[in-house]
Design a protein around this motif. Sequence first.
Motif, short mmCIF file in Angstrom:
data_model
loop_
_atom_site.label_atom_id
_atom_site.label_comp_id
_atom_site.label_asym_id
_atom_site.label_seq_id
_atom_site.Cartn_x
_atom_site.Cartn_y
_atom_site.Cartn_z
N PRO A 344 0.84 -1.21 0.00
CA PRO A 344 0.00 0.00 0.00
C PRO A 344 0.87 1.26 0.00
CG PRO A 344 0.06 -0.97 2.18
CD PRO A 344 0.80 -1.92 1.29
N ARG A 345 0.62 2.15 -0.93
CA ARG A 345 1.42 3.38 -1.04
C ARG A 345 0.66 4.63 -0.60
NH1 ARG A 345 2.59 -0.14 -5.07
NH2 ARG A 345 4.80 -0.52 -5.53
N PHE A 346 -0.65 4.58 -0.65
CA PHE A 346 -1.46 5.74 -0.27
C PHE A 346 -2.87 5.28 0.01
CE2 PHE A 346 -2.06 5.22 -4.78
CZ PHE A 346 -3.40 5.50 -4.99
N GLN A 364 -3.88 10.59 1.33
CA GLN A 364 -2.81 10.51 2.32
C GLN A 364 -1.77 9.50 1.87
OE1 GLN A 364 -5.71 9.81 5.77
NE2 GLN A 364 -4.01 10.87 6.78
N SER A 365 -0.51 9.82 2.06
CA SER A 365 0.56 8.85 1.84
C SER A 365 0.80 8.08 3.14
CB SER A 365 1.85 9.56 1.42
OG SER A 365 1.67 10.24 0.20
N TYR A 366 1.25 6.84 3.01
CA TYR A 366 1.57 6.05 4.20
C TYR A 366 2.99 6.34 4.65
CZ TYR A 366 -2.72 3.36 3.69
OH TYR A 366 -4.04 2.99 3.62
N GLU A 401 -6.27 7.64 -11.93
CA GLU A 401 -5.64 6.64 -12.80
C GLU A 401 -4.98 5.54 -11.97
OE1 GLU A 401 -3.01 8.99 -15.11
OE2 GLU A 401 -4.57 9.76 -16.47
N GLU A 402 -4.36 5.92 -10.86
CA GLU A 402 -3.72 4.90 -10.01
C GLU A 402 -4.77 3.97 -9.41
OE1 GLU A 402 -0.15 3.26 -8.40
OE2 GLU A 402 -0.59 4.69 -10.01
#
Length: 414
Positions: A344-346, A364-366, A401-402
Amino acid sequence: MSSGGLELPPGDGGHEGSTADGATGTVSLAHPPATGAGGAGAELDWSADAWTEVRTRAQRAGRAYIWLNLIEQRLRAVVGAVLRPIYEPVHGQDDWVVAAAGPAGQEWVQRAVAVREVSRRKGYLLDPADDNVLSFLTLPQLRELMVQHWPCFEPYFDDRREVELALDELEVTRNVVSRNRALSQAVLAQAERASARLLDVLGGGAGGPAAERLPIDAVEDLVGDRYADVVSVHPDRVRLQRQLPAEDLFGGARRLDAIGIGLNLLVQNYSGRRLVRLAEAGCRVRLLFLNPASSAVKRRERELGLRKGELSRSVEMNILHVRRVRTRLADPTAFAIHVFDETPRFTAYLVDGESPGNGIAVVQSYLRRARGMEAPVLVLRGGGRGVPKDADHGLFTTYREEFESVWQDSRPVS
């Protein structure tokens, strides 16, 4: 003896300007006591803290001024649109404002006429659109015209009291800003709320559920190009929810896509009943959870110092909750739940409103050692009013898109 017949007190022998025999001489001016080697008087320089305070005051005053300027222009347009057709045919293009003000407003309207004439005579540059008496009236004077002629305005507005109360709140801010006094954060927030409400009442608001969730800020309109589609930044999720509660974020959504580990912002702050009503009202929901059985969950538990299985159980509970919501829907296909196995990146909540291209995203970013509640938050505006011209390359589109990419590689939850 002074010219007024009063005798000045005699100077003592040591006083500067006295003669040797004690006769009174000239009275000297007082000098500040010398301090330090340079003999400087009072300290005139501002410290770093003083500069910080002054900049903060200036930023608040500038923000309030933009709102006040918007209100004044909007009110001027409304007053002109309603009263001009009544008075101008009889009194002419230049004198209709004087006639509308009547005897009660004779003093201030004549002052506006004089200021306009001085501006013309001294050659001050005037926009042709503002070369009229109405443009020289202040906010209180425009309000007075509106109150005096309320029967003319009544067909357009439902509640006179609401208009007057909003203008009363703005008058406090106007007095502070016009006199360069300190503007507190509480008064600034009150002025922004009153301005947004008044613009909506006067027909200048955005309207619609999406705009109500995140009204376009006056400052955003001016500097939006500098920050792509980022409209606010918060140090953590707690402060985000003070400014943008979950009810305002998700309420009225027509499309909701969310990706993250456990999606706590949605699951723990938006009840199941509300989710059911949201889906039954036509909102299409796609939720992407991190697979609680994946190795990525175990790595995240170690990063946060959690006990083994603690995070995975929390994610499982959230998935069970949204599954129960789905079973209560007449059309479960409109409420899709998937899991993914990647790192998980965000976490992101992408919300689209009633009109096409009008949406909000919370991203949010992790961080390695911080829970999602403690991570910085970006709020993005996805298309519609207030977004810069190059918004196709903004962050909202990037995260959309992500999300779609991860969704394609994810697995549905039965």
